[in-house]
Design an enzyme around this catalytic site. Structure first.
Site, short mmCIF file in Angstrom:
data_model
loop_
_atom_site.label_atom_id
_atom_site.label_comp_id
_atom_site.label_asym_id
_atom_site.label_seq_id
_atom_site.Cartn_x
_atom_site.Cartn_y
_atom_site.Cartn_z
N ARG A 1 0.84 -1.20 0.00
CA ARG A 1 0.00 0.00 0.00
C ARG A 1 0.88 1.26 0.00
NH1 ARG A 1 -5.85 -1.32 2.44
NH2 ARG A 1 -6.37 -1.57 0.25
N SER B 1 -7.89 -1.81 -3.22
CA SER B 1 -8.46 -0.46 -3.15
C SER B 1 -9.52 -0.25 -4.22
CB SER B 1 -7.38 0.60 -3.33
OG SER B 1 -6.62 0.73 -2.17
N GLN C 1 -0.26 2.46 -5.84
CA GLN C 1 -1.70 2.74 -5.81
C GLN C 1 -2.42 2.36 -7.10
OE1 GLN C 1 -3.26 6.65 -4.87
NE2 GLN C 1 -2.40 6.49 -2.81
#
Lengths: 378, 378
Positions: free
Chosen positions: A119, A130, A124
């Site tokens: 993370r 996510s 990302q």
């Protein structure tokens, strides 16, 4: 290099790549073979994949590719037919599948588990947890609103005033924050709870109230994940959540601890204290649920409260979920593909090294090694 | 006076009065008798009605009250057992139930049909068509979003951009405007179509684009309702809607003409031209639907498009729908109850006179008389 795209098992509507992703990959000089009907449940046809430059093949053709890619991994018996050295990219959930990890080791596969992407900021754009949590948090609120006998927004009408629904969100990670944002969009009054003190500011910035339990253990080394809490904290937390839950019309449960059973935050007693017609959507259902009465993959009515247990809501929005998953995959694949379109594993790259579960008979991910094998290496 | 509150037939979750309404009525010096379990499907118990001051009784007790009140009228055989002069308040849909109207006449009931409340400013607080359309328009969008494989809102995420869904709303009455507002809340791009030119401004004020077909017949004498259009207009309309529908991810159909079959605005060909995974919610389902492929009270998949036919979405949000319905009823009842709590029918009151279907063997509502009996009186 040839990349093979698997059709997902029945019940999973997503597909790991969409034609738009195939196009990007082909521009990187790789070949794509797509299992026939792979996109059907995501409203995407074989001919759209062909137009993007992929070949359509049978499952055995896909399984013989240099890199075999899917959301769900191949079956156990399929794994046994693969060749040592083949690369597999899926969501293996290694922390709760030790046997599978051992199999991947012994069969000498290079396996990447997309739920294992670190993370970090650079990672990302590859973080399927996510992106799928974004889908789940949004959809959880839609399901809650669709199953509620009340409006979410306030109304001032000629037929009197309707007060807005009260929504309580448990866990303010990506799914929780998206649930807050969606419930706020629909006009509800929202409260949120999280053990991580860092969540308070994010919760407030979305216009929700933060329900604060004093004395939480905040483990900075957990990389932003929630960690197990003390018994004293849990008792305080239980009392406070019970109090807020009893006033809520809607509860969205998103609290999970990687590799462990989900914390029980809503007891049977709490449910009994809720108003009839309230709705609980429990995204932690597959690991036991944040609500004691949750049944995984089922909608049940208990004490007049509708409880929806579903940990795979992303599958119910297959078009945009696949779009995000596919984009994550492309971003990750770019780390592994050289200018000629060949596989090039650079173990200096922290994202690649952390996401890799097994390679050449070894467990590569430090996190998987620590959590799964720490007792044996101690 | 004694008012009797009926339990609705199975499949209808609403109840015509909630305990809060009972309280208000008792303050007006009337007595209330509530059929046992009347509120169960709306998450309201007998004891809550008792606490508000009502007696709980069996159906036969309720049917012998001075004024019998429900959303659905009593059954045909029940009507035959009632006494001449009893007052009935329900949604009778007189314009499509001529036989029932004749029965109400011959049995000498004083009957008020709540779907017959005039659309005047003073009557707004009694207008169940408006309040229930508010519920239906909101819920239609939630159902569409829950059944769509795409997000409604735009997202700019690390996993790429998600474009907002395109929603087309057909009919911009109360349900249509509420659908527009809800879809906008959720972040969709919205277009709306209506034959009434007055709708343009309202549509635009909600942030949606108005799809305009030139040359519509706008009958001011229709009291704000839509009227039947010329063949030429219909052909132009068909072409334009086809064009906009093909680009929409979601279509919400709300176009209805009182007492007639709903206009077909979405043909099979239009559905075929829509992208797979699109969703149509057809609120006009019970009068044939705005979409040719709609099946009433069913969810069907045709040409990859999910078509939800439901004209009674208010029943799926029974708490707030009952709250609004009950408030409408109380506001209307206030016109009929004198200071001692007795029935006092003032035929000079235009709302009362227009809402009344039959009284003393006569049809009272000029609208019902004109539309149902005009050929015989001509």
């Amino acid at each position: 290099m040839i990349i093979g795209l698997l059709k997902e098992p029945s019940g999973e509507n997503r597909v790991a790549l969409l034609p738009e992703n195939v196009k990007t990959l082909i521009a990187l000089n790789v070949e794509l073979i797509v299992e026939s009907q792979a996109g059907t449940a995501a409203f995407t046809t074989d001919s759209e994949f062909e137009k993007a430059g992929a070949k359509i093949g049978q499952r055995r053709d896909v399984l013989s590719a240099d890199l075999v890619l899917g959301i769900n991994p191949p079956t156990d018996s399929e794994l046994e037919d693969l060749k040592a050295g083949q690369v597999l990219m899926s969501v293996f959930q290694p922390l709760s599948n030790k046997q599978l990890v051992e199999k991947l080791m012994s069969l000498q596969f290079t396996s990447f588990s997309m739920d294992n992407v670190p993370r970090t900021t650079r990672a990302q754009s590859m973080d399927v947890l996510s992106s799928m949590a974004t889908v789940a948090g949004y959809k959880a609120v839609l399901l809650a609103a669709s199953n509620s006998p009340r409006f979410f927004p306030m109304f001032m009408t000629a037929a009197g005033s309707i007060i807005p629904s009260k929504v309580l969100v448990l866990g303010a990670g990506v799914a929780g924050l998206q649930a807050i944002a969606t419930a706020r969009r629909l006009g509800a009054v929202v409260e949120a709870f999280d053990v991580r003190t860092a969540a308070e500011e994010e919760v407030k910035s979305l216009g929700a109230k933060f329900v604060k339990v004093e004395g939480a253990t905040d483990d900075k080394s957990a990389g932003g994940y929630a960690v197990e809490q003390s018994e004293e904290y849990k008792a305080k937390q239980q009392a406070l959540i019970q109090e807020h839950a009893a006033k809520a019309n809607i509860i969205i449960c998103t609290a999970q601890i990687p590799g462990r059973k989900a914390p029980v935050l809503i007891t049977q007693e709490t449910v009994q204290n809720m108003a009839e017609g309230s709705v609980i959507v429990d995204l932690a259902a597959s690991t036991g649920g944040n609500c004691e009465l949750t049944e995984n993959d089922r909608v049940v009515q208990k004490h007049g409260v509708t409880i929806i247990g579903n940990s795979n809501l992303a599958s119910t929005m297959p078009l945009d979920a696949s779009k995000m998953y596919g984009k994550n995959m492309v971003n990750f694949l770019k780390l592994l593909i050289d200018a000629e379109g060949n596989l090039n594993l650079n173990w200096e790259d922290d994202i690649l090294a952390n996401t890799c579960v097994t390679h050449a008979g070894e467990v590569m991910s430090p996190r998987v090694k620590n959590i799964l094998f720490q007792t044996e290496t101690a």
